[in-house]
Design a protein around this motif. Structure first.
Motif, PDB file in Angstrom:
ATOM      1  N   HIS A 372       4.707   5.243  14.065  1.00 43.55           N
ATOM      2  CA  HIS A 372       3.556   6.136  14.230  1.00 43.55           C
ATOM      3  C   HIS A 372       2.780   6.353  12.932  1.00 43.55           C
ATOM      4  O   HIS A 372       1.636   6.832  12.962  1.00 43.55           O
ATOM      5  CB  HIS A 372       3.987   7.486  14.832  1.00 43.55           C
ATOM      6  CG  HIS A 372       4.890   8.301  13.967  1.00 43.55           C
ATOM      7  ND1 HIS A 372       6.253   8.210  14.056  1.00 43.55           N
ATOM      8  CD2 HIS A 372       4.621   9.233  13.016  1.00 43.55           C
ATOM      9  CE1 HIS A 372       6.803   9.054  13.189  1.00 43.55           C
ATOM     10  NE2 HIS A 372       5.825   9.682  12.557  1.00 43.55           N
ATOM     11  N   SER A 376      -2.672  -0.009  12.319  1.00 43.13           N
ATOM     12  CA  SER A 376      -2.689  -1.035  13.373  1.00 43.13           C
ATOM     13  C   SER A 376      -4.033  -1.746  13.395  1.00 43.13           C
ATOM     14  O   SER A 376      -4.863  -1.522  14.289  1.00 43.13           O
ATOM     15  CB  SER A 376      -2.416  -0.391  14.741  1.00 43.13           C
ATOM     16  OG  SER A 376      -3.322   0.675  14.963  1.00 43.13           O
ATOM     17  N   LYS A 382      -1.231  -3.018  17.684  1.00 45.49           N
ATOM     18  CA  LYS A 382      -1.400  -1.871  18.579  1.00 45.49           C
ATOM     19  C   LYS A 382      -0.478  -1.989  19.778  1.00 45.49           C
ATOM     20  O   LYS A 382       0.124  -1.009  20.226  1.00 45.49           O
ATOM     21  CB  LYS A 382      -2.858  -1.777  19.048  1.00 45.49           C
ATOM     22  CG  LYS A 382      -3.793  -1.174  18.018  1.00 45.49           C
ATOM     23  CD  LYS A 382      -5.198  -0.989  18.597  1.00 45.49           C
ATOM     24  CE  LYS A 382      -6.124  -0.345  17.582  1.00 45.49           C
ATOM     25  NZ  LYS A 382      -7.499  -0.163  18.114  1.00 45.49           N
ATOM     26  N   GLY A 385       2.907  -0.817  19.248  1.00 51.25           N
ATOM     27  CA  GLY A 385       3.091   0.620  19.057  1.00 51.25           C
ATOM     28  C   GLY A 385       2.771   1.127  17.678  1.00 51.25           C
ATOM     29  O   GLY A 385       3.023   2.303  17.364  1.00 51.25           O
ATOM     30  N   SER A 388       0.836   4.527  17.090  1.00 49.72           N
ATOM     31  CA  SER A 388       0.851   5.312  18.324  1.00 49.72           C
ATOM     32  C   SER A 388       1.572   6.651  18.095  1.00 49.72           C
ATOM     33  O   SER A 388       2.693   6.694  17.604  1.00 49.72           O
ATOM     34  CB  SER A 388       1.566   4.524  19.422  1.00 49.72           C
ATOM     35  OG  SER A 388       1.680   5.296  20.595  1.00 49.72           O
ATOM     36  N   GLY A 389       0.886   7.723  18.493  1.00 51.20           N
ATOM     37  CA  GLY A 389       1.486   9.055  18.387  1.00 51.20           C
ATOM     38  C   GLY A 389       1.312   9.730  17.045  1.00 51.20           C
ATOM     39  O   GLY A 389       1.832  10.833  16.827  1.00 51.20           O
TER      40      GLY A 389
END
Length: 444
Positions: A372, A376, A382, A385, A388-389
């Motif tokens: 996270h 990316s 992406k 992950g 992400s978040g």
């Protein structure tokens, strides 16, 4: 015999007589004749001393004498040879090479065949290179020589491990006040007169000797030469006559490291007076002020740290001030920085935390940060992950998301543990505040 021969013989005898009548320096006249006469080294020559015990067995192993000049290393080696009935052979590493060593070893082997052992005394043994030091090993192992090396440098750093493993290191101490006074008393007895000094001047002369027995007697001789009949010098007159003896200090040797260590530890121990004393000692001995300025900066980050964030700025400013002013005015800026550090609150929390983090980083290997917090820039990343978040802290309540930033395989770690003093008391409050928020948001 030709008429010329008796004349040559008589000239030789006359020369010998002149040599006997020639004046000898006071240190030579007072050279100890037995080990019991040696002053200032009771820890090795006293009733329970290392050499005393060794001599009781009538055997002698190879030795390294480590100590400052004028403490009796050469004299003790010569007297050891007498006490053990060994032939005394002396060489100096300053003036000797491989050919000289081979000659000494061959002579020792020949002597051994006649039943006579050899004590080979090597002055300044640390000046021999590694290969030359290794050449001693065979003759030490087979008993051809008993090696006694003398050095003013730390043997651990200057001598081969193989040589050290075959020799015992004995430390010679600088002569203390009582030992120097004993030498003065012996000199006065030999000379048949007292030193022409008042009590304060006598104490100053002891300090001038700086723990060096040979120097103390040389200084005493200079005092007697300078004094007119009935004249008694005070401390000020003594210093004017002798022009004071330069401190024993080699910027590339142990004196350098001993004093910088003393300065650093005095600062760490919050003793500004002791710190100023050692700083003055180093300035007086000609130490490079920029070396001291660099060490002061190191003290700021190692021993004060964030307990006083201004410490590093003060020390860097002192370095810049010295660059701008030069000596001697710029030295005051360094002294000011030393006092600032000595009186500042102390903390090695960052120093300790960085060491722990380095150790964990080396042991953990190439662990990937949590996805996270990774960028990316590509579609593939992406899809994997990356990013992400991630929560942008400035968009969160109290500008604090409380996310975990350590690699998942490592888990959360605590390296920095600030003490409750100086500015780090405030840092501790901040860390406790963030820890409480993290716990409230279920991220602890």
């Amino acid at each position: 015999m030709s008429p010329k021969q008796p004349r040559e013989a008589s000239n030789l005898f006359a020369a010998a007589g002149m040599e006997q009548d020639a004046p000898h320096p006071l240190p030579d006249r007072l050279r100890p004749r037995t080990l019991a006469d040696v002053v200032g080294q009771d820890h090795i020559l006293g009733p329970d001393g290392a050499l005393t015990r060794m001599l009781e067995t009538r055997t002698l192993g190879s030795l390294v004498f480590w100590g400052p000049p004028g403490t009796g290393k050469t004299t003790v080696a010569r007297l050891l040879a007498d006490a053990t009935e060994l032939h005394f052979e002396q060489i100096s590493a300053v003036f000797s090479g491989v050919a000289d060593l081979k000659k000494a070893f061959d002579a020792a082997r020949a002597r051994r065949e006649t039943g006579k052992g050899t004590l080979l005394f090597v002055d300044e043994v640390h000046r021999f290179n590694r290969a030359q030091q290794d050449s001693f090993l065979p003759v030490m192992e087979d008993g051809t020589v008993v090696l006694v090396g003398a050095t003013t440098e730390n043997p651990s750093f200057e001598l081969n491990a193989a040589l050290l493993s075959r020799a015992r290191v004995l430390v010679f101490h600088s002569l203390d006040t009582a030992a120097i006074e004993r030498l003065f008393a012996n000199a006065e007895k030999i000379e048949g007169k007292s030193l022409p000094l008042d009590a304060e001047a006598r104490a100053v002369l002891v300090r001038m000797a700086d723990g060096d027995g040979r120097a103390s007697l040389t200084l005493a001789e200079e005092v007697w030469r300078a004094a007119r009949k009935g004249e008694v010098f005070n401390a000020e007159q003594l210093q004017a006559i002798l022009q004071r003896r330069a401190p024993i200090y080699d910027k590339s040797a142990d004196g350098h490291y001993n004093l910088i260590s003393a300065l650093h530890k005095s600062v760490r121990g919050s003793d500004p007076d002791a710190a100023l004393y050692y700083l003055a000692r180093m300035f007086d001995a000609g130490e490079d002020p920029l070396f001291l300025a660099r060490r002061v900066v190191r003290m700021a980050v190692e021993d004060i740290g964030l307990a006083d964030p201004q410490a590093l700025a003060v020390c860097n400013a002192a370095k810049d001030a010295y660059d701008f002013l030069g000596s001697p005015e710029g030295e005051l800026a360094i002294a000011q920085a030393v006092v600032y550090l000595a009186t500042a609150p102390k903390s090695n929390a960052v120093y300790t935390a960085f060491g722990a983090a380095m150790q964990t980083a080396k042991q953990g290997g190439s662990l990937l940060p949590p996805k996270h917090i990774l960028n990316s820039p590509t579609k593939l990343m992406k899809s994997e992950g990356y990013g992400s978040g991630y929560q942008y802290d400035h968009d969160q309540p109290d500008a604090f998301s409380g996310q975990d930033y350590f690699p998942e395989a490592l888990g959360r770690q605590t390296f920095y543990d600030p003490p409750d003093r100086g500015f780090e008391r405030e840092i501790r409050k901040r860390l406790d505040y963030w820890a409480r928020l993290r716990k409230e948001r279920g991220r602890s």
